[in-house]
Motif scaffolding. Sequence first.
Motif, mmCIF file in Angstrom:
data_model
loop_
_atom_site.group_PDB
_atom_site.id
_atom_site.type_symbol
_atom_site.label_atom_id
_atom_site.label_comp_id
_atom_site.label_asym_id
_atom_site.label_seq_id
_atom_site.Cartn_x
_atom_site.Cartn_y
_atom_site.Cartn_z
ATOM 1 N N GLY A 131 -0.666 -30.900 7.722
ATOM 2 C CA GLY A 131 0.708 -30.463 7.536
ATOM 3 C C GLY A 131 1.047 -29.228 8.339
ATOM 4 N N ILE A 132 0.336 -29.002 9.443
ATOM 5 C CA ILE A 132 0.518 -27.784 10.236
ATOM 6 C C ILE A 132 1.772 -27.877 11.097
ATOM 7 N N ASP A 133 2.516 -26.789 11.152
ATOM 8 C CA ASP A 133 3.599 -26.625 12.108
ATOM 9 C C ASP A 133 2.966 -26.022 13.364
ATOM 10 N N TRP A 134 2.717 -26.863 14.364
ATOM 11 C CA TRP A 134 1.933 -26.407 15.510
ATOM 12 C C TRP A 134 2.656 -25.365 16.358
ATOM 13 N N SER A 135 3.982 -25.387 16.357
ATOM 14 C CA SER A 135 4.706 -24.351 17.096
ATOM 15 C C SER A 135 4.491 -22.984 16.451
ATOM 16 N N THR A 136 4.490 -22.955 15.103
ATOM 17 C CA THR A 136 4.212 -21.709 14.388
ATOM 18 C C THR A 136 2.780 -21.267 14.620
ATOM 19 N N ALA A 137 1.850 -22.223 14.579
ATOM 20 C CA ALA A 137 0.444 -21.910 14.808
ATOM 21 C C ALA A 137 0.235 -21.327 16.202
ATOM 22 N N ALA A 138 0.894 -21.910 17.200
ATOM 23 C CA ALA A 138 0.752 -21.425 18.574
ATOM 24 C C ALA A 138 1.310 -20.011 18.719
ATOM 25 N N ALA A 139 2.475 -19.763 18.097
ATOM 26 C CA ALA A 139 3.093 -18.440 18.194
ATOM 27 C C ALA A 139 2.224 -17.375 17.537
ATOM 28 N N PHE A 140 1.709 -17.680 16.341
ATOM 29 C CA PHE A 140 0.853 -16.722 15.635
ATOM 30 C C PHE A 140 -0.453 -16.506 16.384
ATOM 31 N N THR A 141 -1.011 -17.575 16.955
ATOM 32 C CA THR A 141 -2.261 -17.447 17.695
ATOM 33 C C THR A 141 -2.081 -16.570 18.923
ATOM 34 N N ALA A 142 -0.999 -16.794 19.669
ATOM 35 C CA ALA A 142 -0.730 -15.982 20.861
ATOM 36 C C ALA A 142 -0.562 -14.516 20.486
ATOM 37 N N ALA A 143 0.165 -14.261 19.390
ATOM 38 C CA ALA A 143 0.363 -12.882 18.947
ATOM 39 C C ALA A 143 -0.953 -12.253 18.505
#
Length: 233
Positions: free
Chosen positions: A174-186
């Motif tokens: 159920g992951i929102d991958w756009s959110t995951a990518a943004a948090f990972t980059a930050a």
Amino acid sequence: MILAVPALVHGAGLPMAAAVPTSLVVVGASSLTAVLPRLRLVQWRLAAVVGGVGAVATFAGTAVNRLLPGRWVLLGFALVMVAAGVRMLRGGGSDARGVEGRRRLPRAVAVGLGVGFLTGLFGVGGGFLVIPALTLLLGLTMTTAVPTSLVVVVVNSVFGFTAHVTGNGGAGGGIDWSTAAAFTAAAVAGSLAAARLAGRVPATRLRRGFALLVLAVAVYVIVQSVLAPAVGS
């Protein structure tokens, strides 16, 4: 990275079912980035034991996570944050005597079990637990404990994420991958910036400042979970 789950729940508005595996993506990626320049300092045997045992324990933690309401998982995580914050405020040095041979193995197994279980249950990599355990229980210096803990965090994050994904029919948890990518980059950018600044600020001040931040977020999470129980469900 202990702040990742509260940030995803209260900042990004993700439910706990999605916040936990998303946090593991963020924690795993940022830890991998941080350890790459310090691979020569890793104590690989200890990392293999703690990480290997922890990888198995993540599945047990994940199973318990599925049985609990998101509100209770979040409250439990807040209590872990309080314990971590208090531990950091109190400080403490490494065991100068060291721990060798047969005495080290059972301690390493115990550390792996505890950290792996919490990784699966709360979605934390466990670095804030692994570093004290490696220094106080296993006798490592901070120079080797930090990179060794990062390897353990990467391993636990991968297996914890796998446990959550397979438990959700392989649908990505159920992951929102756009959110995951943004948090990972930050998180990656923040870890690189922090590495440069760390040498300019006294370690004691850094530890105390972060401890106070962790405690403040823990109080916020507890209040929100009590006053708005739908959050994180």
